[in-house]
Scaffold this active site. Sequence first.
Site, short mmCIF file in Angstrom:
data_model
loop_
_atom_site.label_atom_id
_atom_site.label_comp_id
_atom_site.label_asym_id
_atom_site.label_seq_id
_atom_site.Cartn_x
_atom_site.Cartn_y
_atom_site.Cartn_z
N SER A 144 0.93 -1.14 -0.12
CA SER A 144 -0.13 0.17 0.02
C SER A 144 0.71 1.23 -0.14
O SER A 144 1.54 1.83 -0.97
CB SER A 144 -1.10 0.01 1.38
N ASP B 11 10.19 5.88 -10.03
CA ASP B 11 10.09 6.72 -11.16
C ASP B 11 10.98 7.97 -11.27
O ASP B 11 11.15 8.13 -12.41
CB ASP B 11 8.37 6.84 -11.11
N LYS C 174 -1.00 -4.51 -3.18
CA LYS C 174 -2.27 -3.99 -3.03
C LYS C 174 -2.35 -2.34 -3.53
O LYS C 174 -1.89 -1.72 -2.83
CB LYS C 174 -2.52 -3.95 -1.55
#
Length: 743
Positions: A469, A480, A494
Amino acid sequence: MRKAILNTAAVLTLTTGLGLSPSSSALIEYSKAQQETATELVEQLEQRHYAKLKYNDELSSAHLDNYLDNLDGSKMFFTAADIASFERFRTQMDDELSNGRLDAGFTIFNRFHDHLSTRLEALVETLPQMIDAMDFTIDERYQLDIDTLAWAQDQAELDERWRLQIKNQVLNLRLADKPQEEIAKTLVKRYTNQLSRVNQYNSQDAFQIYANALTELYDPHTNYFSPRRSENFNINMRLSLEGIGAVLSPEDEYTRVARIVPAGPADKQGELKPSDRIVAVGQDEDGPFEDVIGWRLDEVVELIRGPKGSTVRLQVLPAKGGTDAERKTIKIVRNKVKLEEQSAQKRILELPKGNGETIRVGVIDIPTFYIDFEAMRRGDENYKSTTRDVKKLIAELEEENVEGMIVDLRRNGGGSLQEANDLTGLFIEYGPTVQIRHSSRRVWRDGKRLRSTYYDGPLVVLINRLSASASEIFAGAIQDYDRGLIVGDRSYGKGTVQTMVPLTEGQLKITESKFYRISGDSTQHRGVVPDISFPSLYDPEEIGESALDNALDWDQINPVRHRRYSNVDSLVPQLTEIFETRSSSNPEFLYLQDQLAVAEENRAITSVSLNETVRREERKQREERALTIENRRRAARGEEPLASLDELDESDDEAADDAVADADVDADTEAENTNGSSAVASSDDSADEETPEAEDSTPEKVIVSAEEIASEDVLLSEAGNILVDALVLQERAYALTAAKQDN
């Protein structure tokens, strides 16, 4: 020949009891409120769920199969004739449920309830005779892989399955050194307790199972909660074990450990692991063990929780032991978890750089993404949060001249989305962190909106299968932005957000949104894939979103334009090669790989022998292999070999006792999670008084050498070594560039 006849007699006794003494349990009927709830449930699922599935004939067919699997997944009660009789409901359930009719669900449930009651009554009556007739010298096998089982053709085939299951249970108790005269008593009590609970089944139980057989087809995090389950929210919805700090879930007849709450008593004690199955619970230091196989989850929770400072003893089947694991007893002192104990912590590693030089690397361990919302709302300037604490730790580590940092997110199951965003802002100048897409397909972005200072030094983020999460949002953003290296195991996966919806009776927890990275990739299902992968400590078929039925798929949306802070990803091939070379001769790493290989072999076992001599020999071989693996590691470390595993167990017991003593402190906790899945581990609702010493004390500076950290945590050691490798490679690249410019 006589031995075979005795076994046959036991089967005949059980068959006779089942065939001639059916249960007379009263039919369970649904209520008007449940009819209204059913209609609302279907409307909410079709209108609000992210998957946008319509409850049609196709989903009705899947609903029937899932309902039968939820009721009798082990195929021990229904026969093929029962299943054939239910076929008339296959494409009717959608029409019935949408119109508030529950005939199909309750007809099937009542059939199951009757079979279950009849079976348990027969077992309670015949078990002593069955056990007396058992022969553990003949070669029979018990099937563990139930996925390959077909529905039994008749009652005789069901009886044979039950005979083998009971025989395996008896043999397990014999192998656990249970006195023969106590075995029948133990099993009779177990099945008597189960029968008592079965006789208490009511319409809420039936409706909840029937409704969840449908909601689970949308995704595994969408669930219906009956009024009783809603009232016990902390235990049943959050699945929080008050007292020891473990998140539990039901699995067949067992209570399974889903995860361990960071900084809780079980975490500090260190022996209870995810996927372990709790089979018995004992109170205090020497209270008798209560067999909990087949118990309801809330009943097991009630047995385990208790006042702070008291002791609970758990008998578990360790996950790493596979399907034929031996029982292990774990002693845990109940306690509460204090917010400060879940706070981020720091330490410094001193790692070799080469040529006799060392590098100081800072480690920031973040157990969860926490924030004291109550203190923040009342305007407390010193309210605690992950980001505020980590910001202080970064400043302290920089003052101590570390040359890089590791953010350790292993076992961090998430927490506040706000904190995941704010924490990312400590490592980037500005920019979005996460994209959230609603079931309406509207997308919004969250992250750092204003430019400000940030830590721009070398960074490694360490994750594992239990990082979920909010942890995945942070790790994904760092990856990224090319802000640092991600190392470890693929994360949980998740990437969904749930909302609670009240219904006429009970509540619906429904998945309305999904998380996406700024690259456009979902964190759902796949998780965050590390730049450099370590061996997985957890079986991906048992733990992770991909292990759950009907998990939403991984997908992509449009990426967000964002800055790339470095070319660290270009170093990954070289870093991977260096890591693989170094780890191939690291005794701690080799020991870990040996253990994982054994666990993998255990998981591959699909059946076990019911011959006691064979089973004892198999146990002996497992112990000898474990001893060989341990002594191989000890030899590589220059330590004396062990004569038996008992010597290792003695040292483990001493360490466990120390951990239990350390866990006995005053503590309290409050945690909030944006998707409602947080777990609070505490023993009561009262706040503890803190001593002045506890308030004024500050942790000592912790500096750990490479040798110490290698023996304690080989994966953290390797993460540190990879950071050092990256620094060395970058220094060489800078030197080469400078040399070219000079020339």
